[in-house]
Design a protein around this motif. Structure first.
Motif, mmCIF file in Angstrom:
data_model
loop_
_atom_site.group_PDB
_atom_site.id
_atom_site.type_symbol
_atom_site.label_atom_id
_atom_site.label_comp_id
_atom_site.label_asym_id
_atom_site.label_seq_id
_atom_site.Cartn_x
_atom_site.Cartn_y
_atom_site.Cartn_z
ATOM 1 N N PRO A 70 -1.536 1.595 -4.747
ATOM 2 C CA PRO A 70 -2.030 2.983 -4.863
ATOM 3 C C PRO A 70 -1.942 3.529 -6.281
ATOM 4 O O PRO A 70 -2.774 4.355 -6.684
ATOM 5 N N LEU A 71 -0.954 3.090 -7.056
ATOM 6 C CA LEU A 71 -0.845 3.547 -8.444
ATOM 7 C C LEU A 71 -1.972 2.974 -9.301
ATOM 8 O O LEU A 71 -2.532 3.665 -10.156
ATOM 9 N N ILE A 72 -2.294 1.702 -9.075
ATOM 10 C CA ILE A 72 -3.374 1.076 -9.845
ATOM 11 C C ILE A 72 -4.708 1.712 -9.488
ATOM 12 O O ILE A 72 -5.531 2.015 -10.370
ATOM 13 N N ILE A 73 -4.947 1.933 -8.200
ATOM 14 C CA ILE A 73 -6.208 2.568 -7.781
ATOM 15 C C ILE A 73 -6.302 3.989 -8.337
ATOM 16 O O ILE A 73 -7.364 4.425 -8.813
ATOM 17 N N GLY A 74 -5.204 4.739 -8.312
ATOM 18 C CA GLY A 74 -5.212 6.081 -8.869
ATOM 19 C C GLY A 74 -5.488 6.094 -10.360
ATOM 20 O O GLY A 74 -6.223 6.965 -10.866
ATOM 21 N N THR A 75 -4.949 5.110 -11.091
ATOM 22 C CA THR A 75 -5.184 5.039 -12.531
ATOM 23 C C THR A 75 -6.645 4.763 -12.841
ATOM 24 O O THR A 75 -7.251 5.409 -13.705
ATOM 25 N N PHE A 76 -7.228 3.806 -12.134
ATOM 26 C CA PHE A 76 -8.639 3.494 -12.374
ATOM 27 C C PHE A 76 -9.557 4.617 -11.893
ATOM 28 O O PHE A 76 -10.634 4.829 -12.466
ATOM 29 N N LYS A 77 -9.149 5.341 -10.872
ATOM 30 C CA LYS A 77 -9.966 6.463 -10.417
ATOM 31 C C LYS A 77 -10.015 7.562 -11.482
ATOM 32 O O LYS A 77 -11.091 8.096 -11.789
ATOM 33 N N ILE A 78 -8.859 7.886 -12.054
ATOM 34 C CA ILE A 78 -8.817 8.884 -13.125
ATOM 35 C C ILE A 78 -9.625 8.414 -14.332
ATOM 36 O O ILE A 78 -10.382 9.183 -14.948
ATOM 37 N N THR A 79 -9.494 7.134 -14.684
ATOM 38 C CA THR A 79 -10.214 6.593 -15.841
ATOM 39 C C THR A 79 -11.717 6.655 -15.630
ATOM 40 O O THR A 79 -12.476 7.032 -16.536
ATOM 41 N N LEU A 80 -12.176 6.297 -14.436
ATOM 42 C CA LEU A 80 -13.612 6.307 -14.161
ATOM 43 C C LEU A 80 -14.177 7.717 -14.215
ATOM 44 O O LEU A 80 -15.238 7.955 -14.832
ATOM 45 N N ILE A 81 -13.496 8.668 -13.600
ATOM 46 C CA ILE A 81 -13.988 10.054 -13.617
ATOM 47 C C ILE A 81 -14.019 10.588 -15.053
ATOM 48 O O ILE A 81 -14.980 11.265 -15.462
ATOM 49 N N SER A 82 -12.997 10.276 -15.832
ATOM 50 C CA SER A 82 -12.944 10.774 -17.213
ATOM 51 C C SER A 82 -14.063 10.197 -18.058
ATOM 52 O O SER A 82 -14.722 10.917 -18.835
ATOM 53 N N ILE A 83 -14.318 8.891 -17.937
ATOM 54 C CA ILE A 83 -15.362 8.265 -18.744
ATOM 55 C C ILE A 83 -16.742 8.768 -18.329
ATOM 56 O O ILE A 83 -17.635 8.954 -19.177
ATOM 57 N N LYS B 164 0.798 -1.219 0.000
ATOM 58 C CA LYS B 164 0.000 0.000 0.000
ATOM 59 C C LYS B 164 0.834 1.273 0.000
ATOM 60 O O LYS B 164 0.279 2.360 0.068
ATOM 61 N N ILE B 165 2.152 1.141 -0.074
ATOM 62 C CA ILE B 165 3.023 2.319 -0.015
ATOM 63 C C ILE B 165 3.947 2.317 -1.224
ATOM 64 O O ILE B 165 4.622 1.314 -1.505
ATOM 65 N N TRP B 166 3.986 3.430 -1.920
ATOM 66 C CA TRP B 166 4.946 3.637 -3.008
ATOM 67 C C TRP B 166 5.938 4.691 -2.538
ATOM 68 O O TRP B 166 5.651 5.873 -2.497
ATOM 69 N N LEU C 263 -0.139 5.028 -13.121
ATOM 70 C CA LEU C 263 0.977 4.189 -13.562
ATOM 71 C C LEU C 263 1.831 4.903 -14.604
ATOM 72 O O LEU C 263 3.061 4.915 -14.514
ATOM 73 N N SER C 264 1.183 5.498 -15.588
ATOM 74 C CA SER C 264 1.935 6.157 -16.661
ATOM 75 C C SER C 264 2.682 7.382 -16.151
ATOM 76 O O SER C 264 3.814 7.650 -16.568
#
Length: 397
Positions: free
Chosen positions: A167-180, A152-154, A341-342
């Motif tokens: 946390p990086l994977i959750i952040g990526t999917f959070k951005i993707t969900l809000i954008s879509i 859970k720590i980067w 991630l990116s």
């Protein structure tokens, strides 16, 4: 009696069709095809052009495959345990002046109080983003295990670095969900208006205007989100963190709207006109025809457009690097900073040591991005084109 004498001209050396000359001027000329004339006739220029195009195509495929092999090769050392070790500074030896070297007697540590088990507690409590995590110090160096990578720590730059990707994977999917959630409805409704309601002169203005947005560099959109959108939304909602997932998601929606709109509008335009004419003939209005006939008929193409939009958002680097705050936090709050991630690859790849664990973990992140993108394209190719398209056309899958 009128007799016609047909004179057949002999075939020339090129093997081209032979023209028959008729004695009667009213009779149209005929061509006689031979085996030589039916063979493929190719000029040297056409031959070389075909070979060059074929060679460039195979070269492009080979370069893509080599890039993937390089990324995978740089990821393997994480699991094989062959990552470069950090250079440790050895303890300096004390210089002795005068006589020969005399070994200093080892000092015995004095113990005060009760004598019991003096085993050192190796449990360490780490606090990141207001959340506390307990971990064993003896396991802190175990960075190549699945447990370490799913932490859970980067925190790659530390005395005890941690490479938790969660946390990086959750952040990526959070951005993707809000954008879509922002880009999907806006792009689909705009495409529906352009294909079903807008007059021809307005359609010729709307479509190019939206597609121009796709040509904007991502750094321009990121700078606009950093300077304008972040301040506007902070004053509107009153949250503390200026750069967060919400700002990054809305900015990414601006980059995804042109892709979703273009594909959706083309699909809706390709719906057979007989569907619309039959609906209108049955007494349906234009709005009913658009929402209950055109939209369902174009559903497979719309689904493919959404997948392409997700792929565009998932791999974007510059916008999320500038507008999300880049804090690897485990939170579902859209108004807190995140790191994708990116963005992690773009921010840290230039500063890592070649062959180090951090270096290989970044390539692992690149592999995860490739796997997700490949799965997304495979879903769009086989499921959308294979099943949904077939079902929408009335054929059995």
């Amino acid at each position: 009696m009128n007799t016609e004498d047909t004179i057949h001209s002999q075939e020339d050396n090129s093997g081209l069709p032979v023209k028959e000359e008729s004695a009667s001027k009213n009779q149209p000329a005929r061509f006689v095809f031979s085996k030589e004339s039916l063979k493929k006739q190719m000029r040297p220029a056409e031959f070389f052009a075909e070979k060059i195009i074929t060679g460039v195509a195979f070269l492009s495929i080979a370069i893509i495959i080599l890039i993937f092999l390089f990324v995978f090769r740089e990821t393997i050392p994480i699991f094989s345990g062959k990552t470069a070790k950090k250079t440790e500074i050895s303890s300096a030896k004390q210089e002795v002046y005068g006589g020969g070297e005399t070994a200093a007697p080892a000092e015995k540590q004095e113990v005060y109080g009760a004598t019991g088990d003096t085993t050192k507690d190796t449990t360490v409590t780490a606090k990141v983003g207001g959340l506390s995590y307990k971990e064993d110090e003896s396991d802190a160096g175990n960075l190549v295990t699945v447990k370490g990578l799913t932490g859970k720590i980067w925190m790659p730059v530390s005395d005890r670095p941690r490479y938790g990707l969660l946390p990086l994977i959750i952040g990526t999917f959070k951005i993707t969900l809000i954008s879509i959630l922002f880009a999907g409805p806006l792009a689909i409704l705009a495409a529906l208006f352009s294909a079903a309601f807008a007059p021809r002169w307005m359609r010729e203005i709307i479509k190019p205007a939206i597609e121009i947005l796709a040509g904007f560099p991502s750094v321009v959109i990121g700078f606009f989100a950093l300077i304008v959108m972040a301040t506007f939304f902070q004053h509107l909602f009153g949250y503390e963190t200026r750069l967060n997932a919400f700002v990054g998601g809305v900015a990414m929606a601006l980059a995804a709207i042109p892709i979703i709109f273009t594909v959706t509008e083309d699909v809706m335009t390709a719906v057979p006109a007989t569907y619309k004419e039959a609906s209108l003939a049955l007494g349906a209005s234009k709005w009913q025809t658009a929402f209950f006939v055109t939209l369902p008929a174009a559903a497979p193409g719309i689904f493919a457009a959404i997948l392409l939009g997700i792929g565009r958002i998932f791999g974007e680097t510059m916008i999320v690097l500038m507008a999300t705050g880049n804090a690897a936090l485990m939170s579902m709050n859209p108004f807190e900073s995140v790191r994708t991630l990116s963005a992690t690859i773009g921010a840290e790849m230039a500063e890592v040591v070649f062959g180090d664990t951090h270096y290989n973990v970044l390539f692992l992140i690149g592999t995860l991005l490739f796997v997700f993108t490949f799965a997304l394209n495979a879903t769009a190719e086989f499921y959308v084109k294979g099943r949904l398209m077939t079902r929408s056309q009335g054929r059995k899958s």
